[in-house]
Scaffold this motif. Structure first.
Motif, PDB file in Angstrom:
ATOM      1  N   VAL A 232       0.801  -1.188   0.022  1.00  0.00           N
ATOM      2  CA  VAL A 232      -0.041   0.048   0.032  1.00  0.00           C
ATOM      3  C   VAL A 232       0.971   1.183   0.146  1.00  0.00           C
ATOM      4  N   GLU A 233       1.903   1.298   0.818  1.00  0.00           N
ATOM      5  CA  GLU A 233       2.655   2.279   1.168  1.00  0.00           C
ATOM      6  C   GLU A 233       3.439   2.659  -0.352  1.00  0.00           C
ATOM      7  N   ARG A 234       3.879   1.782  -1.116  1.00  0.00           N
ATOM      8  CA  ARG A 234       4.826   1.904  -2.305  1.00  0.00           C
ATOM      9  C   ARG A 234       3.639   2.188  -3.318  1.00  0.00           C
ATOM     10  N   HIS A 235       2.689   1.770  -3.579  1.00  0.00           N
ATOM     11  CA  HIS A 235       1.674   2.030  -4.611  1.00  0.00           C
ATOM     12  C   HIS A 235       1.339   3.763  -4.486  1.00  0.00           C
ATOM     13  N   HIS A 236       0.933   3.922  -3.080  1.00  0.00           N
ATOM     14  CA  HIS A 236       0.730   5.616  -2.846  1.00  0.00           C
ATOM     15  C   HIS A 236       1.833   6.287  -3.182  1.00  0.00           C
ATOM     16  N   ARG A 237       2.923   5.970  -2.818  1.00  0.00           N
ATOM     17  CA  ARG A 237       4.286   6.753  -2.909  1.00  0.00           C
ATOM     18  C   ARG A 237       4.519   6.950  -4.522  1.00  0.00           C
ATOM     19  N   GLU A 238       4.455   5.974  -5.164  1.00  0.00           N
ATOM     20  CA  GLU A 238       4.835   5.771  -6.406  1.00  0.00           C
ATOM     21  C   GLU A 238       3.686   6.589  -7.233  1.00  0.00           C
ATOM     22  N   MET A 239       2.390   6.558  -6.919  1.00  0.00           N
ATOM     23  CA  MET A 239       1.379   7.260  -7.846  1.00  0.00           C
ATOM     24  C   MET A 239       1.819   8.717  -7.624  1.00  0.00           C
ATOM     25  N   THR A 240       1.690   9.160  -6.160  1.00  0.00           N
ATOM     26  CA  THR A 240       2.026  10.447  -5.778  1.00  0.00           C
ATOM     27  C   THR A 240       3.354  10.871  -6.412  1.00  0.00           C
ATOM     28  N   HIS A 241       4.367  10.065  -6.474  1.00  0.00           N
ATOM     29  CA  HIS A 241       5.740  10.535  -7.304  1.00  0.00           C
ATOM     30  C   HIS A 241       5.502  10.674  -8.675  1.00  0.00           C
ATOM     31  N   ALA A 242       4.595   9.980  -9.138  1.00  0.00           N
ATOM     32  CA  ALA A 242       4.339   9.962 -10.622  1.00  0.00           C
ATOM     33  C   ALA A 242       3.526  11.239 -11.208  1.00  0.00           C
ATOM     34  N   GLY A 243       2.851  12.074 -10.300  1.00  0.00           N
ATOM     35  CA  GLY A 243       1.904  13.115 -10.322  1.00  0.00           C
ATOM     36  C   GLY A 243       0.636  12.724 -10.424  1.00  0.00           C
ATOM     37  N   ALA A 244       0.105  11.816  -9.743  1.00  0.00           N
ATOM     38  CA  ALA A 244      -1.444  11.550  -9.613  1.00  0.00           C
ATOM     39  C   ALA A 244      -2.194  12.471  -8.861  1.00  0.00           C
ATOM     40  N   GLY A 245      -1.397  13.393  -8.285  1.00  0.00           N
ATOM     41  CA  GLY A 245      -2.266  14.470  -7.002  1.00  0.00           C
ATOM     42  C   GLY A 245      -2.112  15.722  -7.986  1.00  0.00           C
ATOM     43  N   LEU A 246      -1.790  16.035  -9.211  1.00  0.00           N
ATOM     44  CA  LEU A 246      -1.904  17.088  -9.977  1.00  0.00           C
ATOM     45  C   LEU A 246      -3.301  17.199 -10.478  1.00  0.00           C
ATOM     46  N   ASP A 247      -3.335  18.688 -10.778  1.00  0.00           N
ATOM     47  CA  ASP A 247      -4.707  19.087 -11.464  1.00  0.00           C
ATOM     48  C   ASP A 247      -4.934  18.450 -12.653  1.00  0.00           C
ATOM     49  N   ASP A 248      -5.760  18.621 -13.467  1.00  0.00           N
ATOM     50  CA  ASP A 248      -5.862  18.111 -14.945  1.00  0.00           C
ATOM     51  C   ASP A 248      -5.106  18.909 -15.679  1.00  0.00           C
ATOM     52  N   ALA A 249      -4.985  20.069 -15.637  1.00  0.00           N
ATOM     53  CA  ALA A 249      -4.145  20.694 -16.719  1.00  0.00           C
ATOM     54  C   ALA A 249      -2.541  20.327 -16.629  1.00  0.00           C
ATOM     55  N   ASP A 250      -2.188  20.270 -15.338  1.00  0.00           N
ATOM     56  CA  ASP A 250      -0.879  19.862 -15.123  1.00  0.00           C
ATOM     57  C   ASP A 250      -0.473  18.343 -15.560  1.00  0.00           C
ATOM     58  N   LYS A 251      -1.481  17.564 -15.264  1.00  0.00           N
ATOM     59  CA  LYS A 251      -1.330  16.129 -15.656  1.00  0.00           C
ATOM     60  C   LYS A 251      -1.312  16.274 -17.353  1.00  0.00           C
ATOM     61  N   ALA A 252      -2.129  16.834 -17.900  1.00  0.00           N
ATOM     62  CA  ALA A 252      -2.354  16.947 -19.371  1.00  0.00           C
ATOM     63  C   ALA A 252      -0.734  17.196 -19.895  1.00  0.00           C
ATOM     64  N   ARG A 253      -0.058  18.305 -19.314  1.00  0.00           N
ATOM     65  CA  ARG A 253       1.324  18.567 -19.569  1.00  0.00           C
ATOM     66  C   ARG A 253       2.335  17.503 -19.270  1.00  0.00           C
ATOM     67  N   LEU A 254       2.089  17.004 -18.345  1.00  0.00           N
ATOM     68  CA  LEU A 254       2.935  15.801 -17.711  1.00  0.00           C
ATOM     69  C   LEU A 254       3.017  14.740 -18.692  1.00  0.00           C
ATOM     70  N   VAL A 255       1.800  14.307 -19.373  1.00  0.00           N
ATOM     71  CA  VAL A 255       1.476  13.372 -20.319  1.00  0.00           C
ATOM     72  C   VAL A 255       2.303  13.782 -21.612  1.00  0.00           C
ATOM     73  N   GLU A 256       2.012  14.974 -21.769  1.00  0.00           N
ATOM     74  CA  GLU A 256       2.905  15.345 -23.102  1.00  0.00           C
ATOM     75  C   GLU A 256       4.299  15.092 -22.966  1.00  0.00           C
ATOM     76  N   LEU A 257       4.888  15.765 -21.822  1.00  0.00           N
ATOM     77  CA  LEU A 257       6.502  15.510 -21.579  1.00  0.00           C
ATOM     78  C   LEU A 257       6.780  13.906 -21.630  1.00  0.00           C
ATOM     79  N   ASN A 258       5.901  13.300 -20.768  1.00  0.00           N
ATOM     80  CA  ASN A 258       6.611  11.913 -20.898  1.00  0.00           C
ATOM     81  C   ASN A 258       6.583  11.297 -22.174  1.00  0.00           C
TER      82      ASN A 258
END
Length: 683
Positions: free
Chosen positions: A137-163
């Protein structure tokens, strides 16, 4: 093509789920990935549609079961794309890169999934979970947070573009490097230009030339790292210079394979992504989820080691110059001379010629009576070759591995030889991951790049013997990890811990009973003389100034590129100038000691998984050297020691904090003293 006709979309009927590569053709891959993406998406959607409150059982368990088909297809393909990248496979890889990135982001950034995992994470103390379940549980939560799961939609869209753009760039970097490495293989007109090489090495060069339609010539292919092993043996300085210049020019010749613009864009986009995720640099982003914790901790270690390493290298250089002067060579020691004159100094100081040891290191004997025998003595393993099981290339061999009680453990695949379709270097990867949840056992692969003689036995250098033991240490990690959840399988541990088991396995190379078994002369069968062994051991810190400096220079280049802020990265335009300034900053700018990898062919960090993480080798070596001391203090190569190391470290996989696992094994944290002694830096 219908799904029913695609062998990748059905579970393999072969033992251990080994893919039946006889039935798989390149046209199968993309349709299989498309089907696997869709199935994984359906599985995730099924989790997020559950209306009851999130729990471990209704969220984490199905999450761990999901993606099984995608994992199978991906591991099958990426094994081939690394080891046998034909033009058709390369094209698939390029097409696939942004698709894989987009799918990964769609899962990791899924807001509904993140919300459910966060709910389970926030209620951990109210749940009755095992230690492995809690850590999952700790690792999945940490990894999703680290990957940007907590960003808002606009920042997520930019993140996906960068990736997605980064996935294309890193694939392009690797493609360019492979092409330039093949193009720059050095053609020699006569065997006289290769004086100093063995008959086997010259025959391998003749075979390479014949395969390129250059009958009567000799072609020496390049290694991934800067310093080619042949530099130690070649007596013709011009031949040495040609080989080194070819190696160092890869990716920077202004042709279609030039990697300079590619890597600059990678650096800039990684810095932008780090800023988007709330970190001052890519290095800060990466190390925040490694055992190091911060780039400052990494920089402190590298600087601490660089000063004495550079000083030792200067002393070594003076000794080399003295030998060259005494020989009347009339030269100033340059990078192309270092390895050659190092062997002369080694011969003078230790009466030892490492280049003459090859007849004692016949590859098959090293494998069976060395690598496998050490694993048998330490862990009780046995190995049976399975020529009936198909690998992905005719040169790759399959072995079934058994525990001491006869129970089956998994499969080990060895792919020893270099070829134009194989990426440079050496590595381990998994084709099948062990998981009790999925009922799967491990299938692991070791790849090396040893030149294949045109005929006769394959004789290894001592460095190649070391690589074989090293990569098998990774294989053991992959075979031994016994976990419930696939997220923790095999070598899925922190990047700056993953090299630790492989480095420990190198200790058995000169262990008396192991060495006596495998180091036998190819013609006489005589063991390597004990006085030679004694001199090898006495010379273990010899040339460590050079070896440590070239490694630290590469590790520092990685950190220098990836410690840039987004604004600083945007200002970099000249790769060579940036490298020169970075190496001068840490005092590792000696022209006679080139960095192990220059940026334009630094595949570890610009197309592999080591960006801002190449320091991992020396970071892990602190643990490794301390562990070697533990083995020596506790009787060495014994079954009891093997069982302890297997159960408390290798068998844990990623299911426990690695430093906690180390303390469980060692009884304390690692100490740096043994590493300083090993590398001649203690003073």
């Amino acid at each position: 093509m219908t799904d029913a006709l695609n062998p990748l979309l059905a579970a393999s009927t072969l033992p251990y789920g080994l893919p039946d590569y006889r039935e798989i053709t390149p046209e199968h891959y993309l349709p299989a990935f498309e089907a696997a993406f869709a199935e994984h998406r359906r599985e995730i959607d099924a989790i997020t549609r559950v209306r009851s409150a999130p729990t471990f059982e209704n969220t984490l368990v199905p999450l761990e079961r999901s993606g099984d088909l995608l994992g199978r297809v991906a591991r099958t393909f990426y094994t081939v794309s690394a080891a046998d990248a034909t033009p058709e496979i390369q094209q698939i890889d390029e097409t696939l890169a942004p698709l894989m990135s987009a799918h990964h982001d769609a899962i990791q950034l899924d807001a509904a999934l993140y919300q459910r995992i966060t709910a389970v994470h926030d209620s951990l103390d109210r749940q009755d979970l095992t230690a492995e379940q809690r850590y999952l549980v700790e690792r999945h939560h940490r990894e999703m947070t680290h990957a940007g799961a907590g960003l808002d939609d606009a920042d997520k869209a930019r993140l996906v573009e960068l990736n997605q753009r980064l996935s294309v760039l890193t694939t392009t970097f690797e493609k360019n490097l492979l092409a330039d490495t093949n193009d720059l293989a050095v053609v020699f007109d006569s065997a006289d230009q290769l004086a100093g090489l063995t008959e086997g090495e010259i025959s391998a060069a003749a075979r390479n030339a014949a395969e390129r339609g250059l009958e009567g010539s000799f072609v020496v292919t390049l290694t991934l790292f800067t310093g080619h092993p042949y530099l130690a043996s070649l007596t013709d300085r011009g031949s040495r210079r040609r080989l080194l210049e070819a190696s160092r020019s890869r990716g920077s010749r202004g042709n279609a394979n030039d990697n300079r613009a590619v890597l600059i864009e990678i650096v800039r986009l990684r810095a932008q992504r780090a800023a988007l995720l709330g970190h001052p640099s890519h290095a800060a982003y990466v190390t925040s989820d490694e055992t190091a914790g911060s780039p400052e901790a990494v920089h402190d270690l590298l600087r601490r080691l660089a000063v004495p390493a550079a000083a030792n290298a200067r002393r070594e250089q003076a000794a080399l110059q003295a030998v060259a002067d005494a020989d009347g060579a009339g030269i100033e020691i340059a990078a192309e001379d270092w390895a050659h004159y190092t062997e002369k100094v080694r011969a003078a100081e230790y009466d030892l010629d490492r280049t003459a040891l090859r007849p004692w290191f016949e590859a098959e004997r090293v494998l069976r009576d060395g690598v496998f025998a050490a694993a048998t003595r330490l862990y009780g393993l046995s190995f049976t070759e399975r020529p009936d099981l198909p690998a992905y290339h005719p040169d790759a061999r399959v072995f079934e591995v058994f525990n001491e009680d006869g129970s089956a453990l998994g499969l080990f695949v060895l792919d020893l030889y270099t070829r134009d379709t194989k990426r440079g270097g050496a590595w381990m990867n998994s084709i099948v991951l062990q998981s009790e949840l999925r009922g799967t056992a491990p299938v692991v692969v070791n790849n090396l790049n040893v030149p294949k003689p045109a005929d006769g036995p394959t004789l290894l250098t001592l460095d190649e013997v070391t690589t074989l033991f090293h990569e098998f240490g990774h294989a053991l990690h992959g075979l031994f990890a016994t976990v419930t959840y696939p997220h923790f399988a095999g070598t899925n541990v922190f990047r700056d811990f993953v090299e630790f088991p492989s480095q420990v396995n190198e200790m058995w190379i000169l262990w008396p009973e192991i060495l006596a078994a495998y180091a036998r002369h190819i013609e006489t069968g005589d063991p390597l003389p004990q006085d030679v062994v004694d001199r090898l051991q006495a010379s273990e810190t010899f040339n460590q100034g050079f070896a440590t400096s070239e490694y630290l220079a590469a590790a520092w280049l990685d950190q220098a590129w990836h410690s840039l802020s987004a604004d600083e990265a945007a200002a970099v335009a000249d790769v060579a100038a940036f490298e020169a300034a970075a190496l001068a900053d840490i005092g590792l700018d000696n022209p006679a000691v080139p960095t192990r990898y220059s940026s334009t062919y630094f595949a570890h960090v610009f197309s592999g998984g080591y960006s801002a993480g190449y320091y991992s080798y020396i970071w892990s070596e602190v643990l490794d050297a301390d562990t070697v001391e533990w083995f020596r203090e506790n009787g060495g190569l014994t079954r009891a020691n093997g069982d302890r190391f297997r159960s408390r470290l290798l068998g844990v996989g990623g299911a426990k904090d690695p430093l906690a696992a180390y303390r469980d094994f060692r009884g304390r944290d690692a100490e740096i003293g043994p590493l300083l002694e090993r590398r001649g830096l203690a003073g």
